[in-house]
Write a protein that holds these residues in place. Structure first.
Motif, PDB file in Angstrom:
ATOM      1  N   PRO A   1      54.675  30.836  63.559  1.00 34.35           N
ATOM      2  CA  PRO A   1      54.805  32.230  63.131  1.00 34.35           C
ATOM      3  C   PRO A   1      53.576  33.067  63.493  1.00 34.35           C
ATOM      4  O   PRO A   1      52.474  32.544  63.674  1.00 34.35           O
ATOM      5  CB  PRO A   1      54.974  32.122  61.619  1.00 34.35           C
ATOM      6  CG  PRO A   1      54.365  30.819  61.246  1.00 34.35           C
ATOM      7  CD  PRO A   1      54.563  29.915  62.424  1.00 34.35           C
TER       8      PRO A   1
ATOM      9  N   PHE B   1      51.727  36.983  62.487  1.00 36.00           N
ATOM     10  CA  PHE B   1      51.670  38.117  61.563  1.00 36.00           C
ATOM     11  C   PHE B   1      50.692  39.136  62.130  1.00 36.00           C
ATOM     12  O   PHE B   1      49.565  38.782  62.474  1.00 36.00           O
ATOM     13  CB  PHE B   1      51.169  37.658  60.183  1.00 36.00           C
ATOM     14  CG  PHE B   1      52.013  36.564  59.596  1.00 36.00           C
ATOM     15  CD1 PHE B   1      53.085  36.863  58.771  1.00 36.00           C
ATOM     16  CD2 PHE B   1      51.746  35.234  59.879  1.00 36.00           C
ATOM     17  CE1 PHE B   1      53.867  35.852  58.241  1.00 36.00           C
ATOM     18  CE2 PHE B   1      52.530  34.220  59.351  1.00 36.00           C
ATOM     19  CZ  PHE B   1      53.594  34.536  58.533  1.00 36.00           C
TER      20      PHE B   1
ATOM     21  N   THR C   1      52.830  46.779  59.623  1.00 37.53           N
ATOM     22  CA  THR C   1      52.765  45.360  59.957  1.00 37.53           C
ATOM     23  C   THR C   1      54.027  44.907  60.680  1.00 37.53           C
ATOM     24  O   THR C   1      55.054  45.585  60.663  1.00 37.53           O
ATOM     25  CB  THR C   1      52.591  44.502  58.689  1.00 37.53           C
ATOM     26  OG1 THR C   1      53.730  44.674  57.840  1.00 37.53           O
ATOM     27  CG2 THR C   1      51.329  44.872  57.939  1.00 37.53           C
TER      28      THR C   1
ATOM     29  N   TRP D   1      55.940  40.830  61.928  1.00 38.42           N
ATOM     30  CA  TRP D   1      55.825  39.369  61.920  1.00 38.42           C
ATOM     31  C   TRP D   1      56.989  38.796  62.692  1.00 38.42           C
ATOM     32  O   TRP D   1      57.999  39.468  62.925  1.00 38.42           O
ATOM     33  CB  TRP D   1      55.767  38.830  60.490  1.00 38.42           C
ATOM     34  CG  TRP D   1      57.097  38.630  59.838  1.00 38.42           C
ATOM     35  CD1 TRP D   1      57.877  39.590  59.257  1.00 38.42           C
ATOM     36  CD2 TRP D   1      57.820  37.408  59.721  1.00 38.42           C
ATOM     37  NE1 TRP D   1      59.023  39.036  58.781  1.00 38.42           N
ATOM     38  CE2 TRP D   1      59.021  37.688  59.050  1.00 38.42           C
ATOM     39  CE3 TRP D   1      57.564  36.101  60.109  1.00 38.42           C
ATOM     40  CZ2 TRP D   1      59.968  36.715  58.767  1.00 38.42           C
ATOM     41  CZ3 TRP D   1      58.514  35.135  59.820  1.00 38.42           C
ATOM     42  CH2 TRP D   1      59.690  35.451  59.161  1.00 38.42           C
ATOM     43  N   GLU D   2      56.817  37.577  63.129  1.00 36.73           N
ATOM     44  CA  GLU D   2      57.895  36.847  63.794  1.00 36.73           C
ATOM     45  C   GLU D   2      57.798  35.379  63.410  1.00 36.73           C
ATOM     46  O   GLU D   2      56.709  34.875  63.149  1.00 36.73           O
ATOM     47  CB  GLU D   2      57.840  37.038  65.298  1.00 36.73           C
ATOM     48  CG  GLU D   2      56.570  36.568  65.958  1.00 36.73           C
ATOM     49  CD  GLU D   2      56.567  36.868  67.441  1.00 36.73           C
ATOM     50  OE1 GLU D   2      57.252  36.154  68.200  1.00 36.73           O
ATOM     51  OE2 GLU D   2      55.879  37.822  67.836  1.00 36.73           O
TER      52      GLU D   2
ATOM     53  N   VAL E   1      46.764  40.258  65.595  1.00 33.54           N
ATOM     54  CA  VAL E   1      47.826  39.324  65.238  1.00 33.54           C
ATOM     55  C   VAL E   1      47.205  37.957  64.956  1.00 33.54           C
ATOM     56  O   VAL E   1      46.319  37.511  65.674  1.00 33.54           O
ATOM     57  CB  VAL E   1      48.926  39.257  66.333  1.00 33.54           C
ATOM     58  CG1 VAL E   1      48.385  38.774  67.650  1.00 33.54           C
ATOM     59  CG2 VAL E   1      50.102  38.428  65.888  1.00 33.54           C
TER      60      VAL E   1
END
Length: 144
Positions: A61, A63, A88, A90-91, A114
């Motif tokens: 992940p 962020f 923000t 995220w993935e 990130v």
């Protein structure tokens, strides 16, 4: 009455000035993190009009927080969106394709920070082949 479970305050009787201020700008449930993993924080600067990196994946992940400018952000299965300074993103990483992370501005740079949780010894991002992009085309959200 809502309660902010992320509030941060510690009494400091020896303080000689005002206390620091904390503002939660993003919060998501913790996605799976590779085991073992390493945390890597990267500052990315996109020149005006930059399309960013080609479609890719991360091993874990990620962020992020946009410091200045506007980023076009698109993950597999989600419509593209613009993330602006102070917002923000995220993935989840893993199998999800990260299609876009380009600068939405033609006349100014965009910068973001990130933090990625990566598998040690592996690249922080891996490009996706044109053949796989074609194979997975139905998973991509409709284009604007």
């Amino acid at each position: 009455m809502s309660v902010d479970h992320h509030a941060h305050h510690i009494d400091d009787p020896g303080a000689t000035g005002p206390p620091p201020q904390f503002t939660v700008v993003g919060s998501v449930p913790t996605p799976p993190v590779p085991d073992p993993s390493e945390a890597m924080t990267v500052l990315v600067t996109l020149p005006p009009g930059s399309t960013g990196t080609p479609p890719h994946r991360h091993s874990g992940p990620a962020f992020g927080y946009v410091l200045e400018g506007e980023m076009i952000f698109e993950l597999e299965g989600e419509p593209e969106r613009v993330v602006r300074a102070g917002e923000t993103f995220w993935e989840p990483g893993g199998d999800v394709i990260h299609y876009q992370d380009g600068n939405n501005l033609a006349d100014a740079r965009t910068r973001f920070v990130v933090t990625m949780f990566c598998v040690p010894g592996r690249p922080m991002l891996v490009p996706v082949s044109p053949e796989e992009l074609e194979e997975r085309r139905p998973r991509r959200a409709p284009r604007p």
